[in-house]
Design an enzyme around this catalytic site. Sequence first.
Site, PDB file in Angstrom:
ATOM      1  CB  ALA A   1      19.694  -3.818  -6.517  1.00 21.29           C
TER       2      ALA A   1
ATOM      3  CG  HIS B   1       7.830 -10.419 -12.241  1.00 22.40           C
ATOM      4  ND1 HIS B   1       7.558  -9.505 -12.998  1.00 22.40           N
ATOM      5  CD2 HIS B   1       8.836 -11.660 -13.535  1.00 22.40           C
ATOM      6  CE1 HIS B   1       7.780 -10.096 -14.577  1.00 22.40           C
ATOM      7  NE2 HIS B   1       8.561 -11.906 -14.592  1.00 22.40           N
TER       8      HIS B   1
ATOM      9  CG  HIS C   1      10.744 -14.568  -9.030  1.00 24.94           C
ATOM     10  ND1 HIS C   1       9.430 -13.899  -8.222  1.00 24.94           N
ATOM     11  CD2 HIS C   1      11.351 -14.248  -8.311  1.00 24.94           C
ATOM     12  CE1 HIS C   1       9.851 -13.740  -7.970  1.00 24.94           C
ATOM     13  NE2 HIS C   1      10.775 -14.079  -6.741  1.00 24.94           N
TER      14      HIS C   1
ATOM     15  CG  HIS D   1      13.112 -32.262  -2.000  1.00 25.81           C
ATOM     16  ND1 HIS D   1      13.077 -32.988  -0.599  1.00 25.81           N
ATOM     17  CD2 HIS D   1      13.792 -31.092  -2.152  1.00 25.81           C
ATOM     18  CE1 HIS D   1      12.855 -32.218  -0.125  1.00 25.81           C
ATOM     19  NE2 HIS D   1      13.936 -30.957  -0.534  1.00 25.81           N
TER      20      HIS D   1
ATOM     21  CB  VAL E   1       3.679 -20.558  17.941  1.00 25.92           C
ATOM     22  CG1 VAL E   1       3.969 -19.329  16.405  1.00 25.92           C
ATOM     23  CG2 VAL E   1       1.998 -20.666  17.724  1.00 25.92           C
TER      24      VAL E   1
END
Length: 337
Positions: free
Chosen positions: A33, A136, A138, A253, A289
């Site tokens: 981009a 992809h 990643h 973590h 929810v």
Amino acid sequence: MKRPWAGQVEKPPEEHIPRHDSRNPLCPGNTRANGEVNPDYESTFLFENDFPALQPDAPDPGSDQHPLFQSKAARGVCKVMCFHPWSDVTLPLMNKQEVVKVINKWAELVEELGITYPWVQIFENKGAMMGCSNPHPHCQVWASNFLPNEPALSDRCQRAYYQKHGEPLLLQYAKQEAEKKERVVVESSDWLVVVPYWATWPYQTLLLPRQHVLRINDLTTEEREGLADIMKRLLTKYDNLFDISFPYSMGWHGAPTGPNLKEDNSHWQLHAHYYPPLLRSATVKKFMVGYEMLAQEQRDLTPEQAAEKLRNLPEEHYKTRENLEKGGGKEKEDGGK
């Protein structure tokens, strides 16, 4: 799990992803981009996120007089890391050494960014259902000048347990789970994967080293090899659950970094969380929810049931089985190599 379902049904994950798509900004040789062109990378590829949530020079919001309205500048960096040049593979379909390269790059990033930042968050959102914008393999890495909510809570709990018992909480937890076996999914001499006792998501798992390790960059060469193997085994089982590329959010973590490197972090134990959204099938997910949002999380099946179901799944990937049944040998196993 048995109630009639006429609610939302998800679209199954795309199974026929092109190896290279000229429109995919993560593929080798493509333009992103910001106008930068990706190199023709053959292994892992790291770049600055073109749409970062954190920036190193974020402005100071200034001081607020009232205690209910307090703000501080959230500064940091956001990076994207591609695991592999092909869009049609995922971690369980990559060969072991390719996964080791991913782990080594994670360790390098924690080492590098951890010099400056107190927290380095490695996370992977896999699948469109979990908000992945491009098919992809990643992950993302965000480094921040503050300790976020989840690791801050984890730090307090682990510290309190260590001060009381003189042993890391998650190290003792791993020992207990390894003895009980009922929530173990996969294990090896160095690693353990369980559906944790406190799990909220139906097939949530916790990945732990059996030895005391503070951060991913502290892992030995042997432990990294073992981690690649256990990750492939776990993620293969996930895919085999509903014969799809299983969606999840996962993250590492470890002990805080930056100024915390000079402190005693013996209470910490490295671990990874996997949060998959699917519940009944490839198209019906778990919705957090109502009661979960307003009162407390509730489970649709017990951790023991989830662990047993995952544990009993084959460790040969369903795509490999399909290829063998079609007479295609193992063409797509190990990244197609």
